[in-house]
Design a protein around this motif. Structure first.
Motif, PDB file in Angstrom:
ATOM      1  N   ARG A   1       0.802  -1.158   0.022  1.00 51.11           N
ATOM      2  CA  ARG A   1      -0.004  -0.102  -0.052  1.00 51.11           C
ATOM      3  C   ARG A   1       0.946   1.294   0.188  1.00 51.11           C
ATOM      4  O   ARG A   1       2.088   1.244   0.533  1.00 51.11           O
ATOM      5  CB  ARG A   1      -0.802  -0.088   1.270  1.00 51.11           C
ATOM      6  CG  ARG A   1      -1.899  -1.058   1.358  1.00 51.11           C
ATOM      7  CD  ARG A   1      -2.955  -1.078   2.282  1.00 51.11           C
ATOM      8  NE  ARG A   1      -3.793  -2.049   2.315  1.00 51.11           N
ATOM      9  CZ  ARG A   1      -4.949  -2.004   1.608  1.00 51.11           C
ATOM     10  NH1 ARG A   1      -5.409  -0.971   0.863  1.00 51.11           N
ATOM     11  NH2 ARG A   1      -5.724  -3.250   1.766  1.00 51.11           N
ATOM     12  N   GLY A   2       0.449   2.261  -0.816  1.00 49.97           N
ATOM     13  CA  GLY A   2       1.095   3.599  -0.658  1.00 49.97           C
ATOM     14  C   GLY A   2       0.696   4.483   0.359  1.00 49.97           C
ATOM     15  O   GLY A   2      -0.188   4.218   1.241  1.00 49.97           O
ATOM     16  N   ALA A   3       1.604   5.790   0.644  1.00 46.08           N
ATOM     17  CA  ALA A   3       1.375   6.727   1.634  1.00 46.08           C
ATOM     18  C   ALA A   3       0.060   7.277   1.231  1.00 46.08           C
ATOM     19  O   ALA A   3      -0.631   7.424   2.217  1.00 46.08           O
ATOM     20  CB  ALA A   3       2.405   7.455   1.465  1.00 46.08           C
ATOM     21  N   GLN A   4      -0.446   7.480   0.155  1.00 48.74           N
ATOM     22  CA  GLN A   4      -1.660   8.069   0.000  1.00 48.74           C
ATOM     23  C   GLN A   4      -2.810   7.077  -0.078  1.00 48.74           C
ATOM     24  O   GLN A   4      -2.782   5.951  -0.873  1.00 48.74           O
ATOM     25  CB  GLN A   4      -1.791   8.723  -1.401  1.00 48.74           C
ATOM     26  CG  GLN A   4      -2.835   9.550  -1.922  1.00 48.74           C
ATOM     27  CD  GLN A   4      -2.746  10.585  -2.759  1.00 48.74           C
ATOM     28  OE1 GLN A   4      -1.642  11.475  -2.945  1.00 48.74           O
ATOM     29  NE2 GLN A   4      -3.609  10.778  -3.690  1.00 48.74           N
ATOM     30  N   LYS A   5      -3.966   7.497   0.420  1.00 51.01           N
ATOM     31  CA  LYS A   5      -5.196   6.695   0.619  1.00 51.01           C
ATOM     32  C   LYS A   5      -5.582   6.463  -0.663  1.00 51.01           C
ATOM     33  O   LYS A   5      -5.570   7.083  -1.574  1.00 51.01           O
ATOM     34  CB  LYS A   5      -6.309   7.285   1.236  1.00 51.01           C
ATOM     35  CG  LYS A   5      -7.432   6.363   1.462  1.00 51.01           C
ATOM     36  CD  LYS A   5      -8.289   7.057   2.254  1.00 51.01           C
ATOM     37  CE  LYS A   5      -9.663   6.223   2.453  1.00 51.01           C
ATOM     38  NZ  LYS A   5     -10.785   7.017   3.174  1.00 51.01           N
ATOM     39  N   GLY A   6      -5.473   4.761  -0.984  1.00 50.62           N
ATOM     40  CA  GLY A   6      -5.986   4.078  -2.542  1.00 50.62           C
ATOM     41  C   GLY A   6      -5.029   3.714  -3.136  1.00 50.62           C
ATOM     42  O   GLY A   6      -5.308   3.034  -4.194  1.00 50.62           O
ATOM     43  N   ASP A   7      -3.978   4.205  -2.891  1.00 51.01           N
ATOM     44  CA  ASP A   7      -2.732   3.587  -3.687  1.00 51.01           C
ATOM     45  C   ASP A   7      -2.322   2.264  -3.405  1.00 51.01           C
ATOM     46  O   ASP A   7      -1.963   1.956  -2.242  1.00 51.01           O
ATOM     47  CB  ASP A   7      -1.551   4.562  -3.473  1.00 51.01           C
ATOM     48  CG  ASP A   7      -1.541   5.811  -4.367  1.00 51.01           C
ATOM     49  OD1 ASP A   7      -2.856   6.077  -4.700  1.00 51.01           O
ATOM     50  OD2 ASP A   7      -0.564   6.805  -4.241  1.00 51.01           O
ATOM     51  N   ILE A   8      -2.499   1.357  -4.363  1.00 57.28           N
ATOM     52  CA  ILE A   8      -2.170  -0.084  -3.874  1.00 57.28           C
ATOM     53  C   ILE A   8      -1.230  -0.727  -5.185  1.00 57.28           C
ATOM     54  O   ILE A   8      -1.417  -0.333  -6.242  1.00 57.28           O
ATOM     55  CB  ILE A   8      -3.338  -0.934  -3.651  1.00 57.28           C
ATOM     56  CG1 ILE A   8      -4.144  -0.748  -4.967  1.00 57.28           C
ATOM     57  CG2 ILE A   8      -4.013  -0.350  -2.423  1.00 57.28           C
ATOM     58  CD1 ILE A   8      -5.476  -1.798  -4.911  1.00 57.28           C
ATOM     59  N   VAL A   9      -0.496  -1.504  -4.654  1.00 58.10           N
ATOM     60  CA  VAL A   9       0.166  -2.527  -5.783  1.00 58.10           C
ATOM     61  C   VAL A   9      -0.140  -3.832  -5.751  1.00 58.10           C
ATOM     62  O   VAL A   9      -0.097  -4.339  -4.566  1.00 58.10           O
ATOM     63  CB  VAL A   9       1.718  -2.346  -5.889  1.00 58.10           C
ATOM     64  CG1 VAL A   9       2.484  -3.199  -6.695  1.00 58.10           C
ATOM     65  CG2 VAL A   9       2.101  -0.891  -6.004  1.00 58.10           C
ATOM     66  N   GLU A  10      -0.838  -4.518  -6.707  1.00 55.06           N
ATOM     67  CA  GLU A  10      -1.211  -5.800  -6.521  1.00 55.06           C
ATOM     68  C   GLU A  10      -0.434  -6.644  -7.822  1.00 55.06           C
ATOM     69  O   GLU A  10       0.187  -6.063  -8.683  1.00 55.06           O
ATOM     70  CB  GLU A  10      -2.571  -5.984  -6.779  1.00 55.06           C
ATOM     71  CG  GLU A  10      -3.548  -4.907  -5.932  1.00 55.06           C
ATOM     72  CD  GLU A  10      -4.964  -5.067  -6.278  1.00 55.06           C
ATOM     73  OE1 GLU A  10      -5.848  -5.623  -5.949  1.00 55.06           O
ATOM     74  OE2 GLU A  10      -5.018  -4.336  -7.492  1.00 55.06           O
TER      75      GLU A  10
END
Length: 471
Positions: free
Chosen positions: A272-281
């Protein structure tokens, strides 16, 4: 004078050639050393590292070898097993018995396995205790042993020397190989996944060396100052009609592949990224293997971002430091072109820069993934690696291979106090073969970090364009 200039030119040429060969060799060696050190010191899912397993195997070999040597020594006297057991163990005497060396090996085995395999300590104190205790006992044994009456003194000497050497070998291997490589692997992985570091942050603090490796091996190689091959100004890549048709076919195929993978049903969270909603799958595909997908929100219209990616390819390095060079090779057809790019590497320097020759396909798509000229539901910029005449692999650069990938942009209307504002659901699909022997767990961490770093630059670019009133 002419001879002097000729000799000077020859020396300069030879020097440059040898320097390039050395740099290429050093880069290839660094990749191999990086892979070996990380794989050996890495603890997959918290289990024992392979380098520590080898140490435990070495300790077990020490016990078995010492026991076998003791058995050979006593059997050479021509006694039965009962006589050997009685003389060596029941009526133990330090002056004539060698069974105490086996007992020392057993004690050494139990202590080392307990502390370094079961308790999994990362300190050299226990190995120092066992080695020093073994050496002190063996030295004392030499002085008190009844050598004049020994039946086979050569075997007894060899047993003592073997026990002495093996104990020191265990100490050296643990202190100079096991502990440094495990520490190095831990620090490198932490440097990859820690988001607060910069691209220039050293992977190991203080630039120290561990286990014969140095942090400089992992630093990005220098930025190339020229294209992969010298070309005359204005020279164009000439393609046959068959080549053009093949490129168009590959472009359409890669775009459809990318669209299908983006809409694959099962994805596993990587980071998960620092900003809400940022994800790597990530997910496993039958055709391409493991692929990665970033998803995040960019505060700008999707069509504006799509136009920037499509029309201003050569300006990408101006606002995106993860790309060192971006060159348009040739337009093949509507929405199809060939480009050459050099990436800045990633994973905090773990992955050195790579260059790519990419066949791009840009298009507006309907909800079912078909190209449309009407109001689109999404935009796509897909890319796949191809070979292009005049663009062979650079001798000082590793040529990466992009299996499948795209920027997939979907408009999203958001209600704000000032009315509805269009944002972009930004998705980046990536599946690259970076070449070189890079372990998969390093790629998992590095790819996630690269993707989360990339979106920061995209958002900064969108914010600057918004401030200039470009949308």
């Amino acid at each position: 004078m002419a001879d002097y200039h000729i000799r000077e030119a020859a020396e300069s040429l030879l020097g440059s050639v040898s320097q390039r060969q050395y740099r290429s060799l050093a880069q290839s060696q660094s990749v191999n050393l990086l892979s070996e050190d990380l794989i050996a010191g890495h603890r997959p899912q918290g289990r024992m590292s392979s380098i520590r397993r080898f140490f435990c195997l070495f300790v077990t070999f020490d016990l078995l070898f010492t026991s076998l040597m003791w058995l050979i020594c006593v059997v050479m006297r021509g006694e039965t097993l009962i006589q050997i057991f009685t003389r060596e163990i029941i009526h133990y005497d330090i002056k004539v018995s060698l069974f105490d060396i086996v007992l020392v090996a057993i004690l050494r085995f139990l202590l080392l396995i307990l502390f370094y395999a079961i308790l999994y300590i990362n300190n050299w104190s226990v190995i120092a205790l066992t080695t020093s205790g073994t050496c002190a006992f063996l030295i004392a044994k030499v002085f008190v042993f009844d050598w004049p009456n020994a039946a086979q003194p050569v075997y007894q000497v060899f047993l003592i020397l073997a026990s002495f050497t093996l104990s020191w070998g265990e100490a050296w291997f643990l202190d100079f190989r096991v502990l440094p490589q495990e520490l190095q692997a831990k620090q490198i992985l932490e440097a990859i996944v820690t988001h607060g570091a910069t691209e220039r942050t050293p992977l190991l603090p203080g630039g120290s060396t561990h286990g014969g490796s140095t942090v400089n091996w992992f630093s990005p190689v220098e930025t190339p100052e020229s294209s992969p091959r010298p070309r005359a100004p204005g020279e164009q890549v000439i393609l046959t009609q068959d080549q053009i048709d093949e490129y168009k076919r590959l472009a359409e195929e890669s775009m459809q592949d990318a669209w299908r993978v983006v809409h694959a049903p099962s994805w596993k969270l990587e980071k998960r990224g620092a900003q809400k909603g940022d994800i790597v799958e990530s997910t496993q595909t039958e055709k391409f293997g493991k692929v990665y997908l970033f998803t995040g929100i960019v505060d700008c219209p999707a069509k504006f971002l799509y136009s920037e990616f499509r029309d201003n390819l050569t300006r990408l390095p101006d606002w995106n430091p993860t790309i060192l060079k971006s060159e348009l090779i040739k337009e093949v057809g509507p929405g199809v072109d060939l480009s050459y790019q050099v990436t800045a590497g990633g994973g905090r320097g773990i992955i050195a820069p790579r260059d790519f020759v990419i066949l791009r396909r840009t298009a507006q798509l309907s909800s079912d993934g078909k190209v449309t000229d009407d109001t689109p539901s999404s935009f796509i910029c897909s890319g796949v690696s191809v070979t292009v005449p005049g663009y062979p692999p650079h001798r000082d650069m590793v040529r990466g291979h992009n299996k499948v990938g795209c920027w997939f942009l979907t408009p999203k209307l958001v209600q704000t106090p000032n009315g509805k504002v269009e944002q972009t659901v930004f998705q980046w699909l990536m599946c690259c073969d970076l070449k070189g022997k890079i372990p998969q767990f390093v790629l998992d961490a590095a790819f996630a970090t690269v993707m989360l770093d990339y979106i920061v630059h995209v958002r900064a670019f969108a914010a600057s364009c918004k401030a200039k009133g470009m949308f």
